[in-house]
Design a protein around this motif. Structure first.
Motif, PDB file in Angstrom:
ATOM      1  N   GLY A 129      -0.970  -1.220   5.482  1.00  0.00           N
ATOM      2  CA  GLY A 129       0.359  -1.560   5.004  1.00  0.00           C
ATOM      3  C   GLY A 129       0.410  -2.645   3.957  1.00  0.00           C
ATOM      4  O   GLY A 129       1.481  -2.919   3.408  1.00  0.00           O
ATOM      5  N   ASP A 130      -0.730  -3.274   3.638  1.00  0.00           N
ATOM      6  CA  ASP A 130      -0.734  -4.323   2.618  1.00  0.00           C
ATOM      7  C   ASP A 130      -0.384  -3.743   1.252  1.00  0.00           C
ATOM      8  O   ASP A 130      -0.811  -2.638   0.899  1.00  0.00           O
ATOM      9  N   ALA A 131       0.359  -4.533   0.459  1.00  0.00           N
ATOM     10  CA  ALA A 131       0.725  -4.099  -0.895  1.00  0.00           C
ATOM     11  C   ALA A 131      -0.392  -4.357  -1.892  1.00  0.00           C
ATOM     12  O   ALA A 131      -0.421  -3.761  -2.973  1.00  0.00           O
ATOM     13  N   LYS A 132      -1.294  -5.249  -1.575  1.00  0.00           N
ATOM     14  CA  LYS A 132      -2.419  -5.555  -2.458  1.00  0.00           C
ATOM     15  C   LYS A 132      -3.614  -5.956  -1.609  1.00  0.00           C
ATOM     16  O   LYS A 132      -3.480  -6.257  -0.415  1.00  0.00           O
ATOM     17  N   ALA A 133      -4.779  -5.951  -2.237  1.00  0.00           N
ATOM     18  CA  ALA A 133      -6.014  -6.308  -1.545  1.00  0.00           C
ATOM     19  C   ALA A 133      -6.585  -7.596  -2.122  1.00  0.00           C
ATOM     20  O   ALA A 133      -6.189  -8.056  -3.195  1.00  0.00           O
TER      21      ALA A 133
END
Length: 532
Positions: A317-321
């Motif tokens: 669910g993260d928008a970025k890594a």
């Protein structure tokens, strides 16, 4: 000393004077902005589609699909102004006529070297025979009628791994067709969107080959064996509609999961003993993902007798890594923490040494530049050291030293409507990690096509041979497979490579893809896709 040559005199063969598609406007613009070419005129064909017909139902479906799934903002030309551009109308050919003296006379009168054809119908053979470099066209230009475009539909319906784009030329008095260049592209969920995407890529392919022609004044071709696809039948349309509906339903479900902050693609890692020219993934050991730490794009680094793993890390669910690091203990990895985190997405942490310094060049295309970070306290503290290719969308970049020079390999997205980093490989000669001096390769992009172009790990030199891992994006899946490419020629004017091995996601059960390789100290690591 470079030889100054007169510009190549080009005409465009079109079916109208206005209402041009974005990719056509881009072609006009780029030819006009390049001093090596002169766009003399746009020839307007009196019967651009000939006897090509498609069913009314397919025509309606095609138009609806383009509006719903392939809509894009209008391209605003910089150099092309239709009010200032010369147009010439070709006269209709008489029934049963074998030639068109008006077309041949016009070609000779205005002194054309070549014609780029946008229409299914081309010039008569006698006019083509008078062109030094013939009449050029893309295969998608042949697969259309006045109201419908069926390029790529058969590939989607038949579930082919990729769609092939071919640029070809008709030359000589017999107007025989021969291939100039080709590339293959991963399928999109919609054939209309697939076609719009490929047409944008076609602009880059055309300009690369025109540049080659301008520099060498030689047109090198190969036999053309492709058959022109026919419009879909009613049965084909039914099959296509069913598949498209399923794809759209899965997209809606995936979007709902993303909105609920879940449903991210899950990758896992596999490690074993071996090198790029001799590894066996069937004998590898899994390093599975854990909650809050999905791992992808792994790079290995030997430091003070230990083997470290740097990787793209994210939670479901993260928008970025961000970039995390661990240390190997046998075939297990002990987590050490976050190595690098920014406001923009980070992945592909290519880590390397230059003298006593340790550098990392992560993928940071959202910053619209290449970023190189220097380590100030290994392995968790880094500072921004240099940037390059400002304003460009570049991904999965690699630096390598070869023949006494530094080379930058990167996947630049040259786009108007469809940003994509899988289709074009660019090479630059640079001065090292400082990136103060960047010289582009004369044949950029040196590789085109989503089945071979995108970098998939660092470049290795083994026993005098140079190897580049690359992604094989196919079957509608990003990161479907992994290629091992052998670079056979690399200098600022030439680039040649050959695929010597492909690893499909069948070396372990339950895999849907694999798209990255790295090795150090006799150990290798690959990533593999568990979910779409």
């Amino acid at each position: 000393m470079d030889i100054v040559r007169p510009p190549i005199r080009i005409a465009i063969l079109a079916g109208r004077r206005d209402g041009f598609e974005n990719w056509e406007l881009m072609v006009f613009d780029r030819i006009l902005s390049d001093p090596r070419f002169l766009l003399v005129t746009i020839l307007v064909h009196p019967d651009p589609f000939g006897d090509r017909r498609a069913s009314s139902l397919f025509g309606l479906q095609s138009r609806m699909e383009r509006k719903a799934l392939a809509r894009q903002g209008k391209y605003a030309p910089i150099s092309f102004d239709p009010a200032q551009q010369r147009f010439d109308d070709l006269k209709p050919m008489a029934a049963g006529a074998r030639g068109n003296t008006q077309a041949q006379a016009l070609v000779g009168k205005i002194g054309l070297d070549m014609v780029i054809r946008l229409t299914p119908q081309g010039l008569p053979g006698d006019a083509v025979g008078s062109l030094s470099y013939g009449e050029w066209a893309f295969t998608f230009s042949d697969q259309r009628s006045e109201r419908a475009d069926w390029y790529g539909y058969s590939d989607v319906i038949e579930k082919k791994p990729a769609t092939k784009l071919t640029l070809y030329a008709r030359q000589g008095n017999d107007a025989k067709a021969a291939q100039i260049s080709s590339a293959s592209f991963n399928l999109k969920i919609s054939a209309a969107r697939n076609t719009a995407f490929i047409k944008e890529r076609a602009v880059t392919l055309l300009m690369r080959e025109l540049g080659r022609l301008a520099d060498t004044r030689q047109l090198v071709t190969a036999p053309l064996s492709e058959q022109v696809a026919r419009p879909p039948s009613l049965f084909d349309l039914a099959r296509y509609a069913g598949g498209l509906s399923n794809h759209l339903a899965s997209r809606v479900a995936k979007a709902a999961r993303a909105k609920a902050r879940s449903g991210s693609a899950v990758w896992t890692l596999y490690t074993g003993q071996g090198r790029i020219d001799e590894f066996d993934p069937t004998q590898s050991v899994e390093i599975p993902p854990i909650a809050g730490d999905i791992k992808a794009d792994p790079f290995l680094f030997q430091h003070e007798g230990e083997c470290y793993l740097f990787y793209e890390a994210y939670a479901d669910g993260d928008a970025k890594a961000h970039i995390s690091v661990g240390r190997f203990n046998g075939d297990k990895v002990e987590p050490l923490g976050v190595a690098l985190d920014c406001d923009h997405h980070l992945s592909y942490p290519f880590i390397f040494r230059d003298g006593e310094d340790i550098f990392m060049m992560p993928e940071a295309h959202q910053s619209r530049r290449i970023e190189i970070w220097r380590c100030v306290d290994f392995p968790l503290k880094w500072e921004l050291y240099s940037t390059g290719l400002e304003g460009l969308s570049a991904a999965d970049s690699i630096l390598t030293q070869y023949a006494g020079k530094w080379w930058l390999f990167t996947n630049v997205s040259d786009f108007h409507a469809y940003e994509d980093h899988c289709s074009e490989l660019y090479v630059f000669e640079v001065d090292g990690p400082k990136l103060d001096h960047v010289t582009p390769h004369k044949r950029n992009p040196v590789v085109m096509g989503s089945t071979v172009a995108r970098n998939a790990g660092r470049i290795f030199e083994r026993n005098g041979r140079l190897f580049r891992p690359s992604q094989r994006n196919a079957h509608g899946i990003y990161g479907y497979g992994l290629n091992i490419m052998e670079i056979e020629q690399l200098d600022l004017e030439n680039y040649e490579e050959t695929c010597i091995r492909t690893i499909a996601p069948d070396f372990k059960s339950g895999l849907l893809g694999c798209h990255h390789f790295d090795a150090a100290g006799g150990r290798y690591v690959v990533d593999a896709r568990l979910t779409i």
